[in-house]
Write a protein that holds these residues in place. Sequence first.
Motif, PDB file in Angstrom:
ATOM      1  N   ARG A   1       9.564   5.517  -6.573  1.00 16.80           N
ATOM      2  CA  ARG A   1       8.807   4.247  -6.173  1.00 16.80           C
ATOM      3  C   ARG A   1       8.768   4.321  -4.444  1.00 16.80           C
ATOM      4  NH1 ARG A   1       7.418  -0.108  -8.908  1.00 16.80           N
ATOM      5  NH2 ARG A   1       8.968   0.566 -10.576  1.00 16.80           N
TER       6      ARG A   1
ATOM      7  N   THR B   1      -2.241   3.129  -6.544  1.00 14.55           N
ATOM      8  CA  THR B   1      -1.990   3.994  -5.476  1.00 14.55           C
ATOM      9  C   THR B   1      -1.693   5.687  -5.808  1.00 14.55           C
ATOM     10  OG1 THR B   1      -0.859   2.028  -4.510  1.00 14.55           O
ATOM     11  CG2 THR B   1       0.128   4.403  -3.605  1.00 14.55           C
ATOM     12  N   SER B   2      -1.055   5.763  -7.150  1.00  7.92           N
ATOM     13  CA  SER B   2      -0.658   7.045  -7.683  1.00  7.92           C
ATOM     14  C   SER B   2      -1.934   7.786  -7.837  1.00  7.92           C
ATOM     15  CB  SER B   2       0.091   6.923  -8.897  1.00  7.92           C
ATOM     16  OG  SER B   2       1.301   6.534  -8.541  1.00  7.92           O
TER      17      SER B   2
ATOM     18  N   THR C   1       5.077   4.774  -2.767  1.00  8.56           N
ATOM     19  CA  THR C   1       4.398   3.818  -2.195  1.00  8.56           C
ATOM     20  C   THR C   1       4.800   3.595  -0.721  1.00  8.56           C
ATOM     21  OG1 THR C   1       6.425   2.422  -2.637  1.00  8.56           O
ATOM     22  CG2 THR C   1       4.727   2.425  -4.106  1.00  8.56           C
ATOM     23  N   GLN C   2       5.592   4.124  -0.036  1.00  7.77           N
ATOM     24  CA  GLN C   2       6.087   4.073   1.182  1.00  7.77           C
ATOM     25  C   GLN C   2       5.880   5.291   2.091  1.00  7.77           C
ATOM     26  OE1 GLN C   2       6.911   0.941   2.379  1.00  7.77           O
ATOM     27  NE2 GLN C   2       6.375   0.483   0.169  1.00  7.77           N
TER      28      GLN C   2
ATOM     29  N   PHE D   1       2.033   0.242  -9.628  1.00  7.17           N
ATOM     30  CA  PHE D   1       1.522   1.199  -8.431  1.00  7.17           C
ATOM     31  C   PHE D   1       0.708   2.061  -9.142  1.00  7.17           C
ATOM     32  CE2 PHE D   1       5.639   2.619  -8.832  1.00  7.17           C
ATOM     33  CZ  PHE D   1       5.625   4.338  -8.492  1.00  7.17           C
TER      34      PHE D   1
END
Length: 208
Positions: free
Chosen positions: A62, A109-110, A66-67, A106
């Motif tokens: 994750r 995002t992926s 995400t980061q 998310f």
Amino acid sequence: MDESSFILGVDLDGVVGDFYGAMREIAAEWLDRPLESLKKEVSFGLHEWGIDEYGGYDRLHRFAVTQRDLFRVMKPIKDAPATLRKLSVRGIRIRIITHRLFLKYFHKTSITQTVEWLDAHDIPYWDLCFMKDKGAVGAHVYIDDSPSNVERLREQGCRTIVFSNSTNLQLPGPRADTWQDVERLVMEAYDEWRTGTLNLFGASSFPR
């Protein structure tokens, strides 16, 4: 090109993209450890890096996506984009099949990072499928590195090439150590398909 074309089902992480190389760099930061302290030869789940006491694989994954934009920044595996371009020009339909949506919350995002990465490296594809059961979408030949995916596909009678890395050394062939091997094995299957002799590991001739 339509569904009567020869279809190659292609996994992304560990096959087209250097997933483990990118994760190793991100994990070193996440664990606050020197990069060289993390083994390159790992098993599925990355337990060798000692991530379990920090929340485990899901938490690291994750963070990476995400980061640190994992699916946007990872490097392609050597010769993968160029070989896929060659195969596409020869009339092979590239079907990307990836299970990148296994964690909740998310998905956008992926998906966005995946599409941008494919476009940035000029990787051709006709279909992009995000799903766990890769055999459900259909392909004449698959290439994957995950031991569980390869075993499941073969149990379903799907002709599957293993892309070699440290997570899957116990699996039997056919096996590709490089993308030159991939090209050779796929073209052998393609030639069999064109002549109506493509078989799925002892099954009857695959329909053209």
